[in-house]
Each structure stands twice: as structure tokens, then as C-alpha cells.
Write a protein that holds these residues in place. Structure first.
Motif, mmCIF file in Angstrom:
data_model
loop_
_atom_site.group_PDB
_atom_site.id
_atom_site.type_symbol
_atom_site.label_atom_id
_atom_site.label_comp_id
_atom_site.label_asym_id
_atom_site.label_seq_id
_atom_site.Cartn_x
_atom_site.Cartn_y
_atom_site.Cartn_z
ATOM 1 N N SER A 64 46.652 44.149 46.848
ATOM 2 C CA SER A 64 45.221 44.370 47.077
ATOM 3 C C SER A 64 44.370 43.142 46.743
ATOM 4 O O SER A 64 43.580 42.701 47.563
ATOM 5 N N ASP A 65 44.531 42.590 45.551
ATOM 6 C CA ASP A 65 43.694 41.468 45.116
ATOM 7 C C ASP A 65 44.326 40.106 45.367
ATOM 8 O O ASP A 65 43.643 39.103 45.416
ATOM 9 N N GLY A 66 45.634 40.074 45.440
ATOM 10 C CA GLY A 66 46.325 38.804 45.616
ATOM 11 C C GLY A 66 46.668 38.118 44.317
ATOM 12 O O GLY A 66 47.347 37.109 44.308
ATOM 13 N N SER A 67 46.200 38.690 43.168
ATOM 14 C CA SER A 67 46.553 38.077 41.890
ATOM 15 C C SER A 67 46.460 39.093 40.762
ATOM 16 O O SER A 67 45.798 40.118 40.875
ATOM 17 N N LEU A 68 47.155 38.780 39.680
ATOM 18 C CA LEU A 68 47.127 39.587 38.468
ATOM 19 C C LEU A 68 47.061 38.608 37.307
ATOM 20 O O LEU A 68 47.975 37.807 37.107
ATOM 21 N N MET A 69 45.948 38.649 36.560
ATOM 22 C CA MET A 69 45.749 37.721 35.454
ATOM 23 C C MET A 69 45.864 38.467 34.137
ATOM 24 O O MET A 69 45.160 39.448 33.904
ATOM 25 N N LEU A 70 46.792 38.025 33.287
ATOM 26 C CA LEU A 70 46.972 38.581 31.960
ATOM 27 C C LEU A 70 46.587 37.483 30.966
ATOM 28 O O LEU A 70 47.343 36.525 30.775
ATOM 29 N N LEU A 71 45.422 37.616 30.391
ATOM 30 C CA LEU A 71 44.861 36.592 29.524
ATOM 31 C C LEU A 71 45.849 36.184 28.434
ATOM 32 O O LEU A 71 46.381 37.020 27.722
ATOM 33 N N GLY A 72 46.130 34.915 28.340
ATOM 34 C CA GLY A 72 47.046 34.376 27.351
ATOM 35 C C GLY A 72 48.486 34.335 27.820
ATOM 36 O O GLY A 72 49.256 33.492 27.388
ATOM 37 N N PHE A 73 48.894 35.275 28.687
ATOM 38 C CA PHE A 73 50.275 35.322 29.162
ATOM 39 C C PHE A 73 50.447 34.500 30.427
ATOM 40 O O PHE A 73 51.343 33.667 30.508
ATOM 41 N N GLY A 74 49.582 34.749 31.431
ATOM 42 C CA GLY A 74 49.688 33.988 32.664
ATOM 43 C C GLY A 74 49.113 34.729 33.848
ATOM 44 O O GLY A 74 48.594 35.833 33.722
#
Length: 95
Positions: A38-48
Motif C-alpha cells: 500500500s505505502d511502498g515502505s515500512l519505517m521502524l524508528l531505530g531499526f531500519g
């Protein structure tokens, strides 16, 4: 670490059964796939950050016989590690 080892480790750390840990892993995979679609990305703060990208159609070669063929366009995923993850990985390697 493979999937079975991951499930066992999660079950031990979370004090849950392996079946519950497997459900967690499956839910994580489904949620990650849905986010990338859906968004094209998944951001996990600190992990990547995981981000989907389009690979273009291109010519490839069979390494065994050298025959050229077309590799069709497809989606792929890139991972960019976060600062905290890199910091922890590099701290453990300098010991």
C-alpha cells in the motif's frame, strides 16, 4: 537463524507457546507485506526502513552456458538499517 529458530527464541523471550509465537511471526509478515504493497515502505524508528522498488526488465545471462535471456520487470525490497541497529552491531563487533 531460520524461521523455526526465530519462533523458538520469541517464545522463550515472551514466555508464550511456540504456536503463539508462530502466529506473531505470521502476523508480522502479513502486516509488512500489506504496508509495502500500500505505502511502498515500512519505517521502524531505530531499526531500519523496508522499501519496495521496481526492477526494470533487463538482459541476463545463464552463468553455466552463457545464453542471454530477458529478466522480466518485478518488485523487490530494499532494507536500509537504522542508526541504532548499526550502532549496536558495530559495538558488539569491536569487543
Amino acid at each position: 537463524m531460520n524461521r523455526r529458530e526465530l519462533v523458538k527464541t520469541l517464545a522463550d523471550k515472551l514466555s508464550v507457546t511456540q504456536a503463539e509465537a508462530m502466529r506473531f511471526v505470521q502476523a508480522w509478515e502479513e502486516t509488512t507485506t500489506e504496508a509495502l504493497e500500500s505505502d511502498g515502505s515500512l519505517m521502524l524508528l531505530g531499526f531500519g526502513t523496508l522499501s519496495a522498488w521496481e526492477q526494470t526488465e533487463r538482459i541476463g545471462r545463464n552463468p553455466k552456458n552463457g545464453v542471454a535471456y530477458m529478466i522480466r520487470a518485478r518488485k523487490s525490497v530494499k532494507f536500509k538499517p537504522g542508526k541504532l541497529l548499526l550502532k549496536q552491531l558495530n559495538a558488539s563487533s569491536s569487543k
